[in-house]
Design an enzyme around this catalytic site. Structure first.
Site, short mmCIF file in Angstrom:
data_model
loop_
_atom_site.label_atom_id
_atom_site.label_comp_id
_atom_site.label_asym_id
_atom_site.label_seq_id
_atom_site.Cartn_x
_atom_site.Cartn_y
_atom_site.Cartn_z
N ARG A 36 31.38 34.97 41.71
CA ARG A 36 32.17 34.56 40.54
C ARG A 36 31.98 33.07 40.26
O ARG A 36 31.95 32.65 39.10
CB ARG A 36 33.64 34.91 40.77
CG ARG A 36 34.51 34.61 39.58
CD ARG A 36 35.84 35.36 39.63
NE ARG A 36 36.69 34.96 38.53
CZ ARG A 36 37.74 34.15 38.65
NH1 ARG A 36 38.10 33.70 39.83
NH2 ARG A 36 38.44 33.83 37.59
N HIS A 40 30.81 31.71 36.69
CA HIS A 40 31.63 30.82 35.85
C HIS A 40 30.97 29.46 35.61
O HIS A 40 31.15 28.85 34.57
CB HIS A 40 33.03 30.64 36.46
CG HIS A 40 33.96 31.74 36.09
ND1 HIS A 40 35.29 31.55 35.83
CD2 HIS A 40 33.73 33.06 35.90
CE1 HIS A 40 35.85 32.72 35.51
NE2 HIS A 40 34.92 33.65 35.55
N TRP A 180 38.00 47.32 41.27
CA TRP A 180 37.35 48.28 40.38
C TRP A 180 36.80 49.49 41.13
O TRP A 180 36.60 50.55 40.55
CB TRP A 180 36.21 47.60 39.63
CG TRP A 180 36.62 46.55 38.64
CD1 TRP A 180 36.86 46.75 37.31
CD2 TRP A 180 36.80 45.13 38.87
NE1 TRP A 180 37.18 45.55 36.70
CE2 TRP A 180 37.15 44.55 37.63
CE3 TRP A 180 36.71 44.30 39.99
CZ2 TRP A 180 37.40 43.18 37.48
CZ3 TRP A 180 36.96 42.94 39.84
CH2 TRP A 180 37.31 42.40 38.61
ZN1 ZEM Z 1 34.42 38.97 36.15
N1 ZEM Z 1 36.43 38.84 36.31
N2 ZEM Z 1 34.55 39.06 34.12
N3 ZEM Z 1 32.40 38.99 36.01
N4 ZEM Z 1 34.28 38.81 38.16
C1 ZEM Z 1 37.16 38.80 37.47
C2 ZEM Z 1 36.66 38.88 38.76
C3 ZEM Z 1 35.32 38.88 39.07
C4 ZEM Z 1 35.71 39.05 33.37
C5 ZEM Z 1 37.01 38.73 33.86
O1 ZEM Z 1 37.95 38.32 32.97
C6 ZEM Z 1 37.32 38.77 35.25
C7 ZEM Z 1 31.64 39.11 34.86
C8 ZEM Z 1 32.14 39.40 33.61
C9 ZEM Z 1 33.50 39.35 33.28
C10 ZEM Z 1 33.12 38.77 38.88
C11 ZEM Z 1 31.82 38.66 38.37
C12 ZEM Z 1 31.51 38.76 37.04
C13 ZEM Z 1 38.54 38.71 37.17
C14 ZEM Z 1 39.65 38.59 38.19
C15 ZEM Z 1 38.66 38.69 35.78
C16 ZEM Z 1 39.96 38.63 35.01
C17 ZEM Z 1 39.84 37.13 38.61
C18 ZEM Z 1 40.92 36.99 39.64
O2 ZEM Z 1 42.07 37.28 39.30
O3 ZEM Z 1 40.61 36.59 40.77
C19 ZEM Z 1 35.38 39.36 31.99
C20 ZEM Z 1 36.35 39.45 30.84
C21 ZEM Z 1 34.02 39.56 31.95
C22 ZEM Z 1 33.13 39.97 30.82
C23 ZEM Z 1 33.53 40.63 29.76
C24 ZEM Z 1 30.25 38.92 35.16
C25 ZEM Z 1 29.13 38.95 34.13
C26 ZEM Z 1 30.16 38.69 36.51
C27 ZEM Z 1 28.97 38.41 37.38
C28 ZEM Z 1 27.72 38.57 36.99
C29 ZEM Z 1 33.42 38.85 40.30
C30 ZEM Z 1 32.41 38.90 41.44
C31 ZEM Z 1 34.82 38.93 40.41
C32 ZEM Z 1 35.65 39.09 41.68
C33 ZEM Z 1 36.12 37.75 42.20
C34 ZEM Z 1 36.97 37.86 43.44
O4 ZEM Z 1 37.64 36.86 43.75
O5 ZEM Z 1 36.98 38.87 44.11
#
Ligand code: ZEM
Length: 269
Positions: A36, A40, A180
């Site tokens: 993440r 970001h 998920w």
């Molecule tokens: Zn995420 N992501 N993401 N993402 N994401 C979260 C967590 C993680 C969106 C999003 O709002 C959120 C991509 C695309 C998009 C990861 C990787 C990738 C979370 C939860 C949210 C809300 C955060 C939390 O509360 O800790 C949205 C709206 C997306 C697109 C529409 C893409 C592209 C990614 C990588 C290529 C990962 C690995 C996480 C888990 C983080 C963790 O702490 O476990």
């Protein structure tokens, strides 16, 4: 054939060692958080904008408390000793490498990572907050952020979102809650399998709108549910039934992601 750059082998080894020896966090790995962080740092890119964002200046929004980055300071702190040990590396190379290594270590494809990112420290170049996608929105928003601002194709966007196979949501970070898939520290195409197989319903709770399966064990964000519509759906179905294809496409899209905003002609090898 991709060959990992030799000079960075000791850094990669230290990241692997960190992941192997620090299993006391959440589901047992800091890997998802590292992925993440890489995402970001890179995902602030807006094509054609005066302040393009992307990996080199996107780092500034990590340092500058963009609320979208809540929780990422933990990854930054954990990577600090590795940064200090290899003090010739840039933060943007280290964070993207940590993400790429984590994907591989959690069972995913090898990401053809290349070094050469410069850390831009001029705060005037900090990309505006709000460039990263907003999980409470729908298909049009995903299209604007991924396909228009970051210039990904529909297929690349779906492959990237499949990264939600890793990790979870935290109420004290994004406000959302849950994971998920059942095993959130194993990279696979399970995100697509669950998305298409489960019957999703709105979760009844005080938090932001999110979806849950019938057992109430798994979750989806509104933006994840948007993937069930065309033009995304076609690729969701392909990736749900073809793990190899997903791995191949993810590796290539993630590689592209961690290059966004990087002037490759300024590469330092
Ligand atoms: Zn995420 N992501 N993401 N993402 N994401 C979260 C967590 C993680 C969106 C999003 O709002 C959120 C991509 C695309 C998009 C990861 C990787 C990738 C979370 C939860 C949210 C809300 C955060 C939390 O509360 O800790 C949205 C709206 C997306 C697109 C529409 C893409 C592209 C990614 C990588 C290529 C990962 C690995 C996480 C888990 C983080 C963790 O702490 O476990």
């Amino acid at each position: 054939m991709y060959k990992f750059p030799e000079k960075y082998i000791p850094v990669k080894k230290d990241i692997i060692h960190f992941l192997e020896t620090n299993t006391d966090y959440e589901d047992g790995s800091y890997g998802p958080l590292f992925v993440r962080l890489a995402w970001h740092a890179s995902g602030t890119f807006v094509n054609g904008h005066v302040i393009p964002g992307g990996i080199c200046t996107g780092l500034l929004s990590i340092a500058n408390n963009d609320p979208a980055n809540a929780g990422l300071h933990i990854a930054v702190e954990k990577l600090k000793p590795i940064y200090e040990k290899h003090n010739w590396i840039t933060h943007s190379d280290l964070y993207t490498l940590a993400g790429a290594v984590a994907v591989e270590k959690l069972g995913g494809p090898v990401i053809p990572w290349k070094p050469g990112r410069t850390d831009i420290k001029d705060k005037n170049l900090c990309p505006a907050h709000g460039r990263l996608p907003d999980a409470s929105q729908g298909s049009q928003h995903v299209k604007e952020v991924f396909c228009e601002a970051m210039r990904f194709s529909t297929q690349e966007t779906v492959a990237l979102v499949g990264c939600h196979v890793l990790g979870r949501c935290h109420t004290d970070r994004s406000g959302f809650e849950g994971k998920w898939v059942h095993n959130p520290i194993r990279f696979s195409n399970q995100y697509f399998i669950q998305l298409t197989r489960q019957k999703w319903r709105k979760r009844k709770w005080d938090g932001p709108e999110q979806f849950e399966d019938e057992e109430g064990e798994l979750m989806m964000l509104p933006t994840d549910m948007a993937m069930l519509e065309e033009p995304w759906r076609k690729w969701v179905d392909i990736y749900a039934s073809d793990k190899e294809r997903f791995f191949k496409d993810f590796a290539s899209a993630f590689n592209k992601l961690i290059e966004l905003g990087l002037p490759r002609d300024q590469v330092r090898l």
